[in-house]
Scaffold this motif. Structure first.
Motif, PDB file in Angstrom:
ATOM      1  N   SER A  40       0.843  -1.194   0.000  1.00 15.07           N
ATOM      2  CA  SER A  40       0.000   0.000   0.000  1.00 15.07           C
ATOM      3  C   SER A  40       0.879   1.245   0.000  1.00 15.07           C
ATOM      4  CB  SER A  40      -0.906   0.009   1.238  1.00 15.07           C
ATOM      5  OG  SER A  40      -1.611   1.242   1.351  1.00 15.07           O
ATOM      6  N   ARG A  45      -5.456   1.462   1.522  1.00 14.69           N
ATOM      7  CA  ARG A  45      -5.875   0.707   0.337  1.00 14.69           C
ATOM      8  C   ARG A  45      -4.755  -0.246  -0.053  1.00 14.69           C
ATOM      9  NH1 ARG A  45      -7.125   5.955  -3.123  1.00 14.69           N
ATOM     10  NH2 ARG A  45      -5.185   6.472  -1.985  1.00 14.69           N
ATOM     11  N   SER A  47      -3.115  -3.740  -2.065  1.00 12.11           N
ATOM     12  CA  SER A  47      -3.094  -4.620  -3.225  1.00 12.11           C
ATOM     13  C   SER A  47      -2.294  -5.865  -2.875  1.00 12.11           C
ATOM     14  CB  SER A  47      -2.450  -3.916  -4.424  1.00 12.11           C
ATOM     15  OG  SER A  47      -3.177  -2.751  -4.770  1.00 12.11           O
ATOM     16  N   GLN A 274      -9.458  -0.857   2.476  1.00 17.47           N
ATOM     17  CA  GLN A 274      -9.668  -1.800   1.384  1.00 17.47           C
ATOM     18  C   GLN A 274      -8.604  -2.892   1.468  1.00 17.47           C
ATOM     19  OE1 GLN A 274      -9.750   0.286  -2.366  1.00 17.47           O
ATOM     20  NE2 GLN A 274     -11.194   1.816  -1.625  1.00 17.47           N
TER      21      GLN A 274
END
Length: 302
Positions: A40, A45, A47, A274
């Motif tokens: 991140s 957020r 990934s 997220q």
């Protein structure tokens, strides 16, 4: 104290200038594949690198659960993990300079001198005050503590060992006995002589997250709080973002990954994050952006 203040200012500066990034160690159930990692650029957020960086090869069950990682003063990343549900009296360990190439995994016999039935969720912390690495984990030693709500086989307390080189380790020492079964501990430094411990009350009526406070990284820990999460939550991971902290946690009954935000570890509010599906709890490590760039290039991610 001046060093700590300068370090905090540097972290804030890097964040504000956009050069700060984060990696989040992870695993997927049933934990037999190995180390995974999220990344991140803002701490909110995330990934997924969508690859296995290190495969488990030590312990009775040879799994990799609860991977906890820190980056030492020399830049080396150190990783520990749960290597079995039961029967193991130790945990797995490996190190890396770049998160791509790893040392051969070793098994650290942390509780060989005790009648422990398990070693769960070892958590790494570098203690600047003593220039040592602390590893804190939960173990159950039947008959050692008052039974309370839990059976002897599930009545955990927290223990720790310390090392400066991952070759020699201090004997296992009781880290926290709050009077109930406790697992999943994370040490959070706030200032000189000011630490927070985020923990899971693992008793059947609770199974939620709480905090305690201490003046050193090894306690003594006092003022265990009321829960700040709902039941069926575990695996806290903490990251500082400017003037507040985010505490991530695994809401394992609803199969969601959530977070709360706090400035003082007294008041907490839900925070939007997220997190990719299937992520299971590890630790969040601040890194330079070039570390992630190197990882993406190596694994050919865009």
């Amino acid at each position: 104290m001046r060093i700590l203040v300068l370090y905090s200012c540097l972290i804030l500066l890097l964040t504000s200038c956009g050069r700060q990034a984060y990696v989040f160690t992870s695993f997927h159930e049933p934990a037999n594949e190995g180390l995974r990692m999220l990344y991140s650029y803002d701490g909110r957020r995330w990934s997924d690198l969508d690859t296995v960086l290190l495969r488990p090869s030590v312990g009775v069950q040879q799994v990799m659960r609860d991977p906890s990682m820190v980056q030492g003063p020399d830049g080396t990343f150190h990783l520990v993990w749960t290597s079995s549900w039961r029967q193991d009296k130790g945990f797995g360990y490996a190190s890396s300079k770049d998160l791509v190439h790893w040392s051969t995994p070793r098994w650290i016999p942390a509780m060989q001198s005790e009648a422990a039935v398990n070693v769960w969720a070892p958590e790494l912390f570098y203690d600047e005050a003593t220039a040592r690495y602390l590893i804190v984990w939960a173990s159950c030693i039947p008959g050692r503590f008052e039974k309370g709500q839990e059976d002897d086989s599930n009545n955990h307390r927290l223990y720790y060992t310390a090392t400066s080189d991952f070759q020699s380790f201090t004997p296992p020492t009781l880290f926290l006995d709050p009077g109930f079964s406790v697992i999943d501990a994370v040490i959070v430094p706030r200032a000189v002589n000011d630490y927070v411990l985020v923990l899971k009350d693992n008793t059947r009526p609770e199974r939620n997250l709480k905090v305690a406070f201490g003046e050193t990284a090894t306690g003594p820990w006092k003022q265990v709080s009321a829960p700040f999460t709902a039941q069926f939550t575990e695996g806290p991971s903490v990251v500082r973002l400017q003037d507040h902290w985010l505490i991530y946690f695994d809401a394992y009954q609803t199969k969601t990954y959530e977070a709360v935000q706090t400035k003082d570890f007294i008041h907490f509010e839900k925070s939007a994050v997220q997190v990719p599906a299937d992520h299971k709890h590890g630790t969040i490590v601040p890194v330079k952006r070039k570390v992630i760039k190197s990882l993406l290039k190596h694994f050919e991610k865009t």
